[in-house]
Write a protein that holds these residues in place. Structure first.
Motif, short mmCIF file in Angstrom:
data_model
loop_
_atom_site.label_atom_id
_atom_site.label_comp_id
_atom_site.label_asym_id
_atom_site.label_seq_id
_atom_site.Cartn_x
_atom_site.Cartn_y
_atom_site.Cartn_z
N ARG A 258 -32.98 35.96 -5.32
CA ARG A 258 -32.57 37.37 -5.34
C ARG A 258 -31.73 37.70 -4.10
O ARG A 258 -30.71 38.39 -4.19
N LEU A 259 -32.18 37.21 -2.96
CA LEU A 259 -31.45 37.47 -1.71
C LEU A 259 -30.04 36.87 -1.78
O LEU A 259 -29.05 37.52 -1.42
N ALA A 260 -29.94 35.64 -2.27
CA ALA A 260 -28.63 34.98 -2.38
C ALA A 260 -27.73 35.75 -3.34
O ALA A 260 -26.54 35.93 -3.08
N ARG A 261 -28.30 36.23 -4.44
CA ARG A 261 -27.49 36.98 -5.42
C ARG A 261 -27.02 38.29 -4.82
O ARG A 261 -25.85 38.67 -4.96
N MET A 262 -27.91 39.01 -4.12
CA MET A 262 -27.51 40.30 -3.54
C MET A 262 -26.46 40.12 -2.44
O MET A 262 -25.59 40.96 -2.27
N LYS A 263 -26.53 38.98 -1.74
CA LYS A 263 -25.48 38.71 -0.75
C LYS A 263 -24.16 38.40 -1.46
O LYS A 263 -23.11 38.91 -1.07
N ALA A 264 -24.23 37.58 -2.51
CA ALA A 264 -23.01 37.23 -3.25
C ALA A 264 -22.38 38.48 -3.87
O ALA A 264 -21.15 38.60 -3.92
N ASP A 265 -23.21 39.41 -4.32
CA ASP A 265 -22.72 40.66 -4.93
C ASP A 265 -22.34 41.70 -3.87
O ASP A 265 -21.97 42.82 -4.22
N ARG A 266 -22.53 41.36 -2.62
CA ARG A 266 -22.23 42.25 -1.49
C ARG A 266 -23.06 43.54 -1.51
O ARG A 266 -22.65 44.56 -0.96
N VAL A 267 -24.23 43.49 -2.14
CA VAL A 267 -25.20 44.58 -2.00
C VAL A 267 -25.75 44.52 -0.57
O VAL A 267 -26.03 45.52 0.07
N ILE A 268 -25.91 43.29 -0.10
CA ILE A 268 -26.27 43.04 1.30
C ILE A 268 -25.05 42.44 1.97
O ILE A 268 -24.52 41.42 1.50
N THR A 269 -24.58 43.08 3.03
CA THR A 269 -23.36 42.56 3.67
C THR A 269 -23.69 41.44 4.65
O THR A 269 -22.83 40.61 4.94
#
Lengths: 160, 150
Positions: B43-54
């Motif tokens: 989940r963390l990797a996906r949110m980083k890839a989606d730039r939800v987490i910068t």
């Protein structure tokens, strides 16, 4: 303030923490130090405030917080300490600072960042701040951010 | 981008708080949230890839290292905006930069290892762009607790 090992640790981590089960072991391995040493060093850096926290920086646009207003206020100097503390404690204010004015272009000395799901919501919150400041405020403005142009955080320069 | 589900939101709220300094920090947080370490990392990797987490990692305080931060602003003519932006962002000391609705339309934060480097960097940007860099160092901080409820 920071020694050569701290510096190498900061350089290794400024791009982010690896997303692997044992991230500190991996970083320690890259640096050629023991994982326990790395964890001790990081704990010391946190105690000294060099590391504030190890956490995620969210992109509030992607979370639907599409309105991000930097509200700015020209507050009477003798009241800014008391009023600033009051504004900074509001739940919807994420950053609040006293900064110098740049007269004549910029008369504002109190900066309060307000986030919301719409410009209306941000304006309502701005109204709440105005009500608290009352007659101690001689002028205000709001600057909406329209684009993130860069967001990398601190980068140490390579040192020979 | 993949829409966030409830678990993503709980995770994102938790990850804005401090990660423990333990050998398996993701497993520890996963246990708190009742998910597996593997699921958390996905989940963390996906949110980083989606730039939800910068960015995910340590937040450094340049001032505590003997350095400094300074908010700066410039009034950039629209026609020159992209050219000036390239010159400003080329400085590694520019940690964040936002376009804002005002005559002062470019707002950036300098983070440097020494207080002197703030002046040196701001002066260099003035020379390179021919524009005034207004400097707004913090005099007093009233709150630091930036959190976004996901």
């Amino acid at each position: 303030m920071i020694d050569a090992t701290d510096r190498r640790i900061i350089e290794a981590l400024q791009g982010g923490l690896p997303l692997v089960p044992a991230p500190y072991a991996q970083v320690a391995d890259d640096l050629g130090i023991e994982e326990a040493v790395l964890l001790d060093r990081l704990a010391a850096l946190k105690t000294r405030g060099v590391i504030r926290r190890i956490a995620a920086a969210p992109n509030h646009y992607r979370l639907g917080m599409t309105s991000n207003g930097m509200t700015v206020w020209d507050v009477q100097d003798d009241l800014i300490g008391e009023l600033g503390a009051h504004i900074g404690a509001l739940p919807f204010v994420t950053h609040c600072y006293e900064r110098p004015r740049a007269l004549p272009d910029w008369p504002y000395n109190l900066f309060a960042m307000v986030h919301g799901n719409s410009p209306d919501e941000v304006e309502r919150k701005r109204g709440q701040i105005a009500a608290i400041l009352g007659s101690a405020c001689r002028g205000s403005d709001i600057l909406y951010s329209t684009r993130i142009l860069k967001k990398t955080g601190l980068r140490l320069k390579a040192k020979g | 981008m993949t829409p966030l589900d409830d678990t993503d939101r709980r995770l994102l709220n938790r990850l804005q708080e401090d990660l423990p300094l333990t050998p398996r920090p993701y497993a520890d947080v996963a246990a708190e949230l009742g998910i597996t370490e593997h699921d958390l990392l996905d989940r963390l990797a996906r949110m980083k890839a989606d730039r939800v987490i910068t960015r995910f990692g340590p937040f450094f305080d340049a001032a505590a290292m003997g350095g400094d931060f300074c908010l700066c602003a410039m009034a950039v003519p629209e026609a020159e905006f992209e050219t000036v932006l390239t010159k400003v962002n080329a400085h590694p000391e520019v940690a964040h930069n936002y376009e804002r609705t005002h005559r002062l339309n470019m707002w950036f934060v300098l983070a440097t290892e020494t207080p002197e480097a703030i002046t040196a960097t701001a002066d260099a940007i003035e020379r390179e762009t021919g524009l005034t860099v207004h400097r707004f160092p913090k005099l007093q901080e009233f709150f630091i607790g930036f959190r976004v409820a996901a």
